[in-house]
Design a protein around this motif. Sequence first.
Motif, PDB file in Angstrom:
ATOM      1  N   LEU A  74     -17.272   1.376 -43.068  1.00  0.00           N
ATOM      2  CA  LEU A  74     -16.953   2.681 -42.633  1.00  0.00           C
ATOM      3  C   LEU A  74     -17.925   3.072 -41.798  1.00  0.00           C
ATOM      4  N   VAL A  75     -19.278   2.827 -42.121  1.00  0.00           N
ATOM      5  CA  VAL A  75     -20.221   3.012 -41.365  1.00  0.00           C
ATOM      6  C   VAL A  75     -20.201   2.107 -40.007  1.00  0.00           C
ATOM      7  N   ARG A  76     -19.780   1.067 -39.881  1.00  0.00           N
ATOM      8  CA  ARG A  76     -19.572   0.376 -38.828  1.00  0.00           C
ATOM      9  C   ARG A  76     -18.556   0.820 -37.667  1.00  0.00           C
ATOM     10  N   GLU A  77     -17.524   1.328 -38.456  1.00  0.00           N
ATOM     11  CA  GLU A  77     -16.408   1.901 -37.687  1.00  0.00           C
ATOM     12  C   GLU A  77     -17.004   3.304 -37.056  1.00  0.00           C
ATOM     13  N   ARG A  78     -17.692   4.053 -37.804  1.00  0.00           N
ATOM     14  CA  ARG A  78     -18.449   5.422 -37.511  1.00  0.00           C
ATOM     15  C   ARG A  78     -19.238   5.052 -36.079  1.00  0.00           C
ATOM     16  N   LEU A  79     -19.895   3.908 -36.419  1.00  0.00           N
ATOM     17  CA  LEU A  79     -20.784   3.891 -35.218  1.00  0.00           C
ATOM     18  C   LEU A  79     -20.115   3.305 -34.023  1.00  0.00           C
ATOM     19  N   THR A  80     -19.298   2.340 -34.023  1.00  0.00           N
ATOM     20  CA  THR A  80     -18.764   1.782 -32.993  1.00  0.00           C
ATOM     21  C   THR A  80     -17.747   3.127 -32.209  1.00  0.00           C
ATOM     22  N   THR A  81     -16.922   3.624 -32.918  1.00  0.00           N
ATOM     23  CA  THR A  81     -16.204   4.970 -32.499  1.00  0.00           C
ATOM     24  C   THR A  81     -17.188   5.766 -31.950  1.00  0.00           C
ATOM     25  N   ASN A  82     -18.418   6.220 -32.301  1.00  0.00           N
ATOM     26  CA  ASN A  82     -19.238   7.219 -31.765  1.00  0.00           C
ATOM     27  C   ASN A  82     -19.509   6.645 -30.444  1.00  0.00           C
ATOM     28  N   ASP A  83     -19.986   5.434 -30.519  1.00  0.00           N
ATOM     29  CA  ASP A  83     -20.614   4.857 -29.201  1.00  0.00           C
ATOM     30  C   ASP A  83     -19.527   5.058 -28.267  1.00  0.00           C
ATOM     31  N   ALA A  84     -18.322   4.679 -28.587  1.00  0.00           N
ATOM     32  CA  ALA A  84     -17.125   4.334 -27.371  1.00  0.00           C
ATOM     33  C   ALA A  84     -16.944   5.973 -27.125  1.00  0.00           C
ATOM     34  N   LEU A  85     -17.264   6.903 -27.943  1.00  0.00           N
ATOM     35  CA  LEU A  85     -16.698   8.230 -27.487  1.00  0.00           C
ATOM     36  C   LEU A  85     -17.741   8.881 -26.375  1.00  0.00           C
ATOM     37  N   HIS A  86     -18.931   8.318 -26.346  1.00  0.00           N
ATOM     38  CA  HIS A  86     -20.007   8.559 -25.569  1.00  0.00           C
ATOM     39  C   HIS A  86     -19.948   7.886 -24.265  1.00  0.00           C
ATOM     40  N   GLU A  87     -19.099   6.894 -24.204  1.00  0.00           N
ATOM     41  CA  GLU A  87     -18.889   6.122 -22.909  1.00  0.00           C
ATOM     42  C   GLU A  87     -18.259   6.859 -21.852  1.00  0.00           C
ATOM     43  N   ASN A  88     -18.491   6.618 -20.639  1.00  0.00           N
ATOM     44  CA  ASN A  88     -17.857   7.422 -19.512  1.00  0.00           C
ATOM     45  C   ASN A  88     -16.332   6.927 -19.347  1.00  0.00           C
ATOM     46  N   THR A  89     -16.152   5.668 -19.482  1.00  0.00           N
ATOM     47  CA  THR A  89     -14.825   5.034 -19.195  1.00  0.00           C
ATOM     48  C   THR A  89     -13.983   5.112 -20.591  1.00  0.00           C
ATOM     49  N   PRO A  90     -12.678   4.751 -20.400  1.00  0.00           N
ATOM     50  CA  PRO A  90     -11.845   4.863 -21.547  1.00  0.00           C
ATOM     51  C   PRO A  90     -12.091   3.574 -22.319  1.00  0.00           C
ATOM     52  N   ILE A  91     -11.646   3.300 -23.438  1.00  0.00           N
ATOM     53  CA  ILE A  91     -12.043   2.326 -24.537  1.00  0.00           C
ATOM     54  C   ILE A  91     -11.574   0.977 -23.993  1.00  0.00           C
ATOM     55  N   THR A  92     -12.297   0.001 -23.966  1.00  0.00           N
ATOM     56  CA  THR A  92     -11.745  -1.445 -23.645  1.00  0.00           C
ATOM     57  C   THR A  92     -10.922  -1.939 -25.073  1.00  0.00           C
ATOM     58  N   THR A  93     -10.033  -2.989 -24.642  1.00  0.00           N
ATOM     59  CA  THR A  93      -9.170  -3.563 -25.678  1.00  0.00           C
ATOM     60  C   THR A  93     -10.147  -4.401 -26.759  1.00  0.00           C
ATOM     61  N   ASP A  94     -11.340  -4.735 -26.515  1.00  0.00           N
ATOM     62  CA  ASP A  94     -12.150  -5.328 -27.366  1.00  0.00           C
ATOM     63  C   ASP A  94     -12.719  -4.516 -28.407  1.00  0.00           C
ATOM     64  N   VAL A  95     -13.272  -3.184 -27.840  1.00  0.00           N
ATOM     65  CA  VAL A  95     -14.056  -2.373 -28.611  1.00  0.00           C
ATOM     66  C   VAL A  95     -12.694  -1.726 -29.495  1.00  0.00           C
ATOM     67  N   ARG A  96     -11.572  -1.547 -28.911  1.00  0.00           N
ATOM     68  CA  ARG A  96     -10.483  -0.865 -29.761  1.00  0.00           C
ATOM     69  C   ARG A  96     -10.226  -1.864 -30.910  1.00  0.00           C
ATOM     70  N   GLY A  97     -10.289  -3.132 -30.559  1.00  0.00           N
ATOM     71  CA  GLY A  97      -9.954  -4.281 -31.732  1.00  0.00           C
ATOM     72  C   GLY A  97     -11.191  -3.981 -32.894  1.00  0.00           C
ATOM     73  N   GLN A  98     -12.302  -3.624 -32.297  1.00  0.00           N
ATOM     74  CA  GLN A  98     -13.372  -3.846 -33.242  1.00  0.00           C
ATOM     75  C   GLN A  98     -13.327  -2.471 -34.256  1.00  0.00           C
ATOM     76  N   ILE A  99     -12.855  -1.453 -33.635  1.00  0.00           N
ATOM     77  CA  ILE A  99     -12.678  -0.358 -34.555  1.00  0.00           C
ATOM     78  C   ILE A  99     -11.606  -0.447 -35.408  1.00  0.00           C
ATOM     79  N   ASP A 100     -10.288  -0.964 -34.917  1.00  0.00           N
ATOM     80  CA  ASP A 100      -9.324  -1.227 -35.757  1.00  0.00           C
ATOM     81  C   ASP A 100      -9.699  -1.980 -37.145  1.00  0.00           C
ATOM     82  N   SER A 101     -10.366  -3.255 -36.706  1.00  0.00           N
ATOM     83  CA  SER A 101     -10.853  -4.046 -37.785  1.00  0.00           C
ATOM     84  C   SER A 101     -11.677  -3.462 -39.071  1.00  0.00           C
ATOM     85  N   TRP A 102     -12.516  -2.799 -38.400  1.00  0.00           N
ATOM     86  CA  TRP A 102     -13.423  -2.065 -39.407  1.00  0.00           C
ATOM     87  C   TRP A 102     -12.827  -1.121 -40.132  1.00  0.00           C
ATOM     88  N   ARG A 103     -11.902  -0.457 -39.649  1.00  0.00           N
ATOM     89  CA  ARG A 103     -10.942   0.490 -40.152  1.00  0.00           C
ATOM     90  C   ARG A 103     -10.168   0.038 -41.423  1.00  0.00           C
TER      91      ARG A 103
END
Length: 259
Positions: A74-103
């Motif tokens: 959960l902590v890893r999901e929180r960190l990855t998601t929060n970092d992605a939310l502060h990126e200027n661009t839409p989420i990438t497929t790789d990061v989306r996969g990381q979030i789904d895996s941690w969740r």
Amino acid sequence: MHASFREGSAFQKITLQLRSLKFALLVVTGCIACALIVELTLDGIEAWEKYNDVHTLRSTNALGNRLIDGIYSLVRERLTTNDALHENTPITTDVRGQIDSWRKSTEDKVNASLPHIFASEYANKKAIIDGVQNARKNANEFRKRADKMLALPKVGRDQDLLNNYLPTMTAWVNAALKVWVGTLQATSTSDPRFSRYSRIKRLSWRMREISGLERSIIAAALASGKPIQPEATEQIKDYRAQVRLAAYYGTHPEWGDTC
């Protein structure tokens, strides 16, 4: 005739004495046997109770370990998601996969441990369960909102979500941690070694959690391309001081329980 009578009386006395002695020996033997049976029974009960205690401790410890693994995901999901939310661009497929895996890892491990832990007894049980359920419900709502916003560039994301995603997920982490601490307390009361082990586990988790908060601040600054603000720098210093203090307490048992 008188001699024969006296001999018969003597024989009867000897017979009676032997019978009395035999009876006394039987009584003594019976008492000893009863005492042995009672002692063996008590030893057996004590051994069975110790076995049950060890079995319960192992089961509870295993559930606690599974839960803390889920909290880490959960902590890893929180960190990855929060970092992605502060990126200027839409989420990438790789990061989306990381979030789904941690969740998925979080949900699988939490669902496998929480119901069993809730069935056990520990201090402030009702309040802790209510806190976990409420925090989890709020976190799931913010997860859904974050999933929608991550598909957009940062300029199109809800500012309320950007401001409150991290605190909301942290509340879920902390609520789950209270359950985990409850399992540690349940397993640490019967043996000083368990108490020491429990204390080290809690301090180790705190160091990992606090280090993750520092990492989140630095990652957000790197993602935005902006310098770390002075207040954030002070926060990082505070986090590092907490980690050093926890490490010190972990290696100095004379300070007692600090977590």
